[in-house]
Write a protein that holds these residues in place. Structure first.
Motif, mmCIF file in Angstrom:
data_model
loop_
_atom_site.group_PDB
_atom_site.id
_atom_site.type_symbol
_atom_site.label_atom_id
_atom_site.label_comp_id
_atom_site.label_asym_id
_atom_site.label_seq_id
_atom_site.Cartn_x
_atom_site.Cartn_y
_atom_site.Cartn_z
ATOM 1 N N SER A 15 0.825 -1.201 0.000
ATOM 2 C CA SER A 15 0.000 0.000 0.000
ATOM 3 C C SER A 15 0.859 1.250 0.000
ATOM 4 N N VAL A 16 1.944 1.203 0.793
ATOM 5 C CA VAL A 16 2.834 2.367 0.828
ATOM 6 C C VAL A 16 3.445 2.614 -0.553
ATOM 7 N N GLY A 17 3.877 1.566 -1.209
ATOM 8 C CA GLY A 17 4.456 1.731 -2.539
ATOM 9 C C GLY A 17 3.438 2.212 -3.545
ATOM 10 N N LEU A 18 2.225 1.613 -3.474
ATOM 11 C CA LEU A 18 1.164 2.029 -4.393
ATOM 12 C C LEU A 18 0.780 3.483 -4.172
ATOM 13 N N ASN A 19 0.666 3.871 -2.894
ATOM 14 C CA ASN A 19 0.284 5.248 -2.586
ATOM 15 C C ASN A 19 1.359 6.232 -3.035
ATOM 16 N N GLY A 20 2.628 5.863 -2.843
ATOM 17 C CA GLY A 20 3.709 6.759 -3.258
ATOM 18 C C GLY A 20 3.724 6.978 -4.760
ATOM 19 N N VAL A 21 3.599 5.872 -5.516
ATOM 20 C CA VAL A 21 3.591 5.989 -6.975
ATOM 21 C C VAL A 21 2.344 6.740 -7.439
ATOM 22 N N GLY A 22 1.175 6.435 -6.799
ATOM 23 C CA GLY A 22 -0.071 7.100 -7.186
ATOM 24 C C GLY A 22 -0.019 8.605 -6.950
ATOM 25 N N LEU A 23 0.519 8.992 -5.769
ATOM 26 C CA LEU A 23 0.625 10.424 -5.476
ATOM 27 C C LEU A 23 1.590 11.117 -6.438
ATOM 28 N N LEU A 24 2.654 10.418 -6.792
ATOM 29 C CA LEU A 24 3.618 10.996 -7.724
ATOM 30 C C LEU A 24 2.972 11.217 -9.105
ATOM 31 N N VAL A 25 2.217 10.217 -9.559
ATOM 32 C CA VAL A 25 1.546 10.342 -10.854
ATOM 33 C C VAL A 25 0.479 11.434 -10.802
ATOM 34 N N PHE A 26 -0.286 11.480 -9.706
ATOM 35 C CA PHE A 26 -1.338 12.490 -9.574
ATOM 36 C C PHE A 26 -0.760 13.909 -9.550
ATOM 37 N N SER A 27 0.385 14.056 -8.885
ATOM 38 C CA SER A 27 1.039 15.369 -8.851
ATOM 39 C C SER A 27 1.567 15.750 -10.225
ATOM 40 N N ALA A 28 2.131 14.773 -10.937
ATOM 41 C CA ALA A 28 2.669 15.056 -12.270
ATOM 42 C C ALA A 28 1.563 15.433 -13.244
ATOM 43 N N MET A 29 0.375 14.880 -13.046
ATOM 44 C CA MET A 29 -0.733 15.220 -13.933
ATOM 45 C C MET A 29 -1.130 16.688 -13.802
ATOM 46 N N GLY A 30 -0.816 17.288 -12.645
ATOM 47 C CA GLY A 30 -1.116 18.708 -12.477
ATOM 48 C C GLY A 30 -0.294 19.596 -13.378
ATOM 49 N N LEU A 31 0.812 19.051 -13.923
ATOM 50 C CA LEU A 31 1.646 19.833 -14.841
ATOM 51 C C LEU A 31 1.137 19.778 -16.272
ATOM 52 N N VAL A 32 0.159 18.902 -16.524
ATOM 53 C CA VAL A 32 -0.387 18.744 -17.872
ATOM 54 C C VAL A 32 -1.698 19.512 -17.959
ATOM 55 N N PHE A 33 -1.886 20.237 -19.076
ATOM 56 C CA PHE A 33 -3.135 20.983 -19.273
ATOM 57 C C PHE A 33 -3.697 20.649 -20.642
ATOM 58 N N PRO A 34 -4.594 19.672 -20.713
ATOM 59 C CA PRO A 34 -5.178 19.319 -22.025
ATOM 60 C C PRO A 34 -6.058 20.446 -22.564
ATOM 61 N N THR A 35 -6.129 20.523 -23.867
ATOM 62 C CA THR A 35 -6.888 21.596 -24.515
ATOM 63 C C THR A 35 -8.123 21.087 -25.264
ATOM 64 N N ARG A 36 -8.001 19.940 -25.906
ATOM 65 C CA ARG A 36 -9.137 19.413 -26.654
ATOM 66 C C ARG A 36 -10.119 18.710 -25.730
ATOM 67 N N ARG A 37 -11.356 18.604 -26.195
ATOM 68 C CA ARG A 37 -12.408 18.046 -25.339
ATOM 69 C C ARG A 37 -12.138 16.585 -24.994
ATOM 70 N N TRP A 38 -11.751 15.789 -25.982
ATOM 71 C CA TRP A 38 -11.497 14.371 -25.689
ATOM 72 C C TRP A 38 -10.300 14.213 -24.774
ATOM 73 N N GLN A 39 -9.321 15.100 -24.894
ATOM 74 C CA GLN A 39 -8.166 15.042 -23.997
ATOM 75 C C GLN A 39 -8.579 15.363 -22.559
ATOM 76 N N LYS A 40 -9.473 16.333 -22.406
ATOM 77 C CA LYS A 40 -9.944 16.673 -21.061
ATOM 78 C C LYS A 40 -10.717 15.515 -20.435
#
Length: 365
Positions: A15-40
């Motif tokens: 769980s600790v490993g899963l949570n660490g990787v999940g939080l890292l991925v979730f934080s990295a997604m904040g750096l992405v800003f999709p523009t098209r509707r299907w991307q959003k």
């Protein structure tokens, strides 16, 4: 000494490993800003799946905070109904996670579980609602500032265009006044000069009188030039009533051509300076053209009210001209502009050898 089962220990480390990787991925997604509707949509589906995985499988504590972050991102990505739908789905996902007892960060007595769920859902719902309203307000205010900045830029551009148009109109006005005043004086000057040359040997005394009038006309022409350079602030009517100013024009025309026009200026009410000036300039330009080109023996000038309008007629029996071919005459253009400025109508009826009739209709003020 407390013994921890191997299976539980492995689950904890997993769980600790899963949570660490999940939080890292979730934080990295904040750096992405999709523009098209299907991307959003794809971006939001991945976020939901990741948070459900962390809350239900990884048993991450305080998963509600992650859902709040998702609500903020949703407000930035979507507008209108789409934003509300995503927020409602976020609330539903949070309910699903709360119903899973293993996702709770601490133990709750079975008899208090219902109260805990109800209170948690109520608090979380209010927090989501307040957060969405707050983010909506911030985004709306930001868009309003951007729109205001864009409007200011457009306003500056419009102001520059208006200034340019005003400059052009002022140039045209000055050109019209120079043509009307100086052109009229020089035309009369030329006819007086020709008459003086013809009479110089036959009637020297009369030629001398014409030369004296030429001197006065030359002085008047110089005065007109000075007035034009000074933005033509002087009153062309010389402070006289319209009838007296028209009579002066007719007298100059008579002296230049030997033809005495018939004049009828019948006005029931006084007019503004703009109306008087427009009427004066129309009559002046018409008489100047008649003096230059018409070679007429009869001229009539009429100014009268007709059916809540003012009718101005200048008619002669001279040479006339083909109106369709006269496209470069600045005098006619100036008359048209003056009449249009007062919401009036200009009509010119002429043909070769059939004289010319200039008719203007101005609405009463």
């Amino acid at each position: 000494m407390v013994l921890i089962p191997v299976s539980r220990l492995a689950h904890t480390h997993g769980s600790v490993g899963l949570n660490g990787v999940g939080l890292l991925v979730f934080s990295a997604m904040g750096l992405v800003f999709p523009t098209r509707r299907w991307q959003k949509l794809l971006y939001t589906i991945i976020e939901f799946g990741l948070l459900l995985l962390l809350a239900l499988v990884g048993q991450i504590p305080l998963f509600q905070l992650l859902f709040l972050v998702l609500v903020i991102r949703n407000c930035v990505l979507f507008d209108g109904y789409a934003r509300t739908i995503i927020t409602v789905l976020t609330f539903v996902a949070c309910i699903v996670c709360l119903l899973n007892r293993r996702a709770l960060p601490f133990r709750v007595a079975p008899d208090q579980l219902g109260v805990f769920w109800l209170g948690s859902l109520l608090i979380f719902g209010l927090v989501i609602l307040f957060l969405q309203l707050l983010v909506d307000a911030v985004i709306t205010e930001r868009k309003s500032r951007d729109a205001l900045a864009e409007a200011n830029i457009r306003l500056q551009q419009y102001a520059m265009k208006v200034e340019e148009l005003a400059t052009i109109q002022e140039r045209n006005r000055i050109a019209r006044d120079i043509h009307d005043s100086l052109g009229h004086s020089l035309t009369a000057f030329n006819f007086h000069l020709e008459a003086a040359i013809r009479l110089l040997k036959v009637k020297p005394s009369k030629a001398e009188a014409l030369l004296l009038e030429l001197k006065q006309l030359g002085a008047q022409a110089l005065a007109d030039v000075s007035q034009s350079v000074a933005a033509l602030r002087a009153d062309p009517l010389g402070g006289k009533p319209l009838g007296a100013a028209v009579a002066t024009l007719v007298d100059h025309f008579h002296r230049s051509t030997g033809v005495l026009p018939t004049v009828q200026v019948n006005l029931d009410q006084p007019l503004s300076h703009a109306y008087n000036l427009a009427i004066f300039r129309v009559i002046q330009e018409s008489l100047t053209n008649c003096c230059k080109y018409a070679d007429a023996t009869a001229v009539s000038v009429i100014v009268q009210p007709v059916n809540q309008q003012i009718q101005i007629i200048v008619e002669d029996n001279g040479n006339g001209f083909e109106l369709e071919k006269n496209t470069t005459g600045f005098g006619l253009q100036g008359m048209q502009e003056r009449v249009q400025a007062l919401a009036g109508e200009l009509r010119i009826s002429t043909a070769p050898a059939r004289g010319c009739r200039v008719e203007v209709w101005l609405p009463l003020e």
